[in-house]
Design an enzyme around this catalytic site. Sequence first.
Site, PDB file in Angstrom:
ATOM      1  N   SER A 254       1.178  11.265   3.535  1.00 27.32           N
ATOM      2  CA  SER A 254      -0.111  10.999   2.907  1.00 27.32           C
ATOM      3  C   SER A 254      -1.103  10.510   3.947  1.00 27.32           C
ATOM      4  CB  SER A 254       0.061   9.923   1.837  1.00 27.32           C
ATOM      5  OG  SER A 254       0.400   8.704   2.474  1.00 27.32           O
ATOM      6  N   LYS A 255      -2.359  10.415   3.521  1.00 29.63           N
ATOM      7  CA  LYS A 255      -3.395   9.903   4.414  1.00 29.63           C
ATOM      8  C   LYS A 255      -3.033   8.476   4.826  1.00 29.63           C
ATOM      9  CE  LYS A 255      -8.336   9.013   4.631  1.00 29.63           C
ATOM     10  NZ  LYS A 255      -8.501   7.591   4.377  1.00 29.63           N
ATOM     11  N   ARG A 256      -2.483   7.741   3.871  1.00 28.95           N
ATOM     12  CA  ARG A 256      -2.108   6.348   4.148  1.00 28.95           C
ATOM     13  C   ARG A 256      -1.037   6.259   5.239  1.00 28.95           C
ATOM     14  NH1 ARG A 256       0.045   2.287   0.676  1.00 28.95           N
ATOM     15  NH2 ARG A 256       0.166   3.756  -1.031  1.00 28.95           N
ATOM     16  N   ASP A 259      -2.796   6.685   8.429  1.00 27.37           N
ATOM     17  CA  ASP A 259      -3.526   5.468   8.804  1.00 27.37           C
ATOM     18  C   ASP A 259      -2.580   4.444   9.424  1.00 27.37           C
ATOM     19  OD1 ASP A 259      -5.828   6.591   7.930  1.00 27.37           O
ATOM     20  OD2 ASP A 259      -5.880   5.562   5.991  1.00 27.37           O
ATOM     21  N   GLN A 276     -13.425   9.084   3.556  1.00 29.42           N
ATOM     22  CA  GLN A 276     -13.584   9.440   4.960  1.00 29.42           C
ATOM     23  C   GLN A 276     -12.193   9.597   5.550  1.00 29.42           C
ATOM     24  OE1 GLN A 276     -15.582   6.650   3.875  1.00 29.42           O
ATOM     25  NE2 GLN A 276     -17.210   8.152   3.606  1.00 29.42           N
TER      26      GLN A 276
END
Length: 498
Positions: A254-256, A259, A276
Amino acid sequence: MESNVRVRFAPSPTGPLHIGGLRTALFNYLFAKQNNGEFILRIEDTDKNRFVEGAEQYIEEAMNWTGINFSEGPYKQSDRKEVYKKHIGILLEKGMAYYAFDGAEELDAHRKNHEAKGKTFIYNWHNRLKLSNSLAMEKREVEEKILNGERYVVRFKCYEENTIKCNDLIRGVVSVDPKLLDDKILYKSDGMPTYHLANVVDDHLMKISHVIRGEEWLPSLPLHVMLYDAFGWEKPSFAHLPLILNPTGKGKLSKRDGDKLGVPVFPLQWQGKESQAKGFREEGYLPEALVNFMAFLGWNPGSEEEVFSLESLVSNFNLEKVNSSGAKFDVEKLKWFNHKYLQLKDNFSIAEHVIKENKELKSEKVEMVAKAVGLTKERANTLTEVWPLCSYLFVRPKRYNEKVYNKISSELTLKIIEELCSQIKKVESFKEGALSEIIKGWINEKEYSFGSVMQPARLALVGELKGIDLFLMMEFIGKEESVTRLVELSKTLKVKII
Ligand code: GLU
């Protein structure tokens, strides 16, 4: 040679394209190319609620950046509403689909009711005649409701008998009992089809030979198989690509996760109204490296070979050798690929990138920057790491590393710097070799320790104990600038010491 192979990438424009989506595009592209087939881009934009402005442009830009170019399209489903209307008409006519008028609240009540009894509400064979639909009412009543503008959906009348056998090129045969499936919505009274109808109709009309898509669509396959049968159409071949998992292997990437790892999971930066995201391009990754890395997400050549260009992937890729189990996203591997491609990349084009990205470098000649790149890029994994590794070759240090500064801060260092400056001034042909000879000769003569000269010199030129060979560095920045930086350090030291 004419080929019957026609594949498509069919993203929904709901936001930035995830690396998993781009991998799907890549595998479709490779399969089409190696079979002299067509690779079609189809934008599946029938879900108005999930439509995101700019997502379609993003998809095309990402494909363009990585060289995954489509040969036909883009087609847009929102331009093809009439086609879907005609086809839902065919299914209604055949009795394979039906109108349903149940409101959201009613359905919700059914769901809650079932839950309270520990059951799951499924709209299908076992209750469809008790619900508000055209199977359970008179034809006149249905017509009246539609004429009165009542909102409806059209549902697929899921088969009740026979096991549905779905063939997948990667997973083999998957069998499903249709009694466990629900009567999926195919069409809505606003004139829009759902994904399932539009997708199957388009794949048929666009003569798609192989549907290659992500594993998350595998649960839809039985419905799609039934739809082909309902229309009486020949089915394409299906291949569902493995999920891309986060590095722990537990869950979809996932994007998380990105990050947390400090890396993007999207090809390009995304600056949407509501979200974003970082992009590989902006973080200094090369498209060739990303393509090579993505090819290995679910596939490998079965040999030790790892570095493949897009072209060599076309000849080596094999759809049937794609794994069915999830592919872990390994950041270190991506960096490794990027490092490899960065070393192969021409120094001039890296230099152009560096100049474009750094305001401090306006007036520098590209030749000089390219030379600096050549001297330092070996230590860089990404394009963005190049500038910090060579910036001292163009700009004076703004500060000195405190620890080193305190360590070397002494009267002796001041004396050494002063002498070093006069030695440097003596060197006529200001080249690494001559510099090394003269300076080393002086160090030996004076019986200074090597470190007592090299550390202050490096601190003066770079600001810390980093960088390329000191004599090479002096040659690069030149006599005058080398002396200036040394004098600068000694001035600062004097303030401290005296
Ligand atoms: N529109 C679907 C998506 O967003 C396409 C799935 C398919 O390829 O059938 O992924």
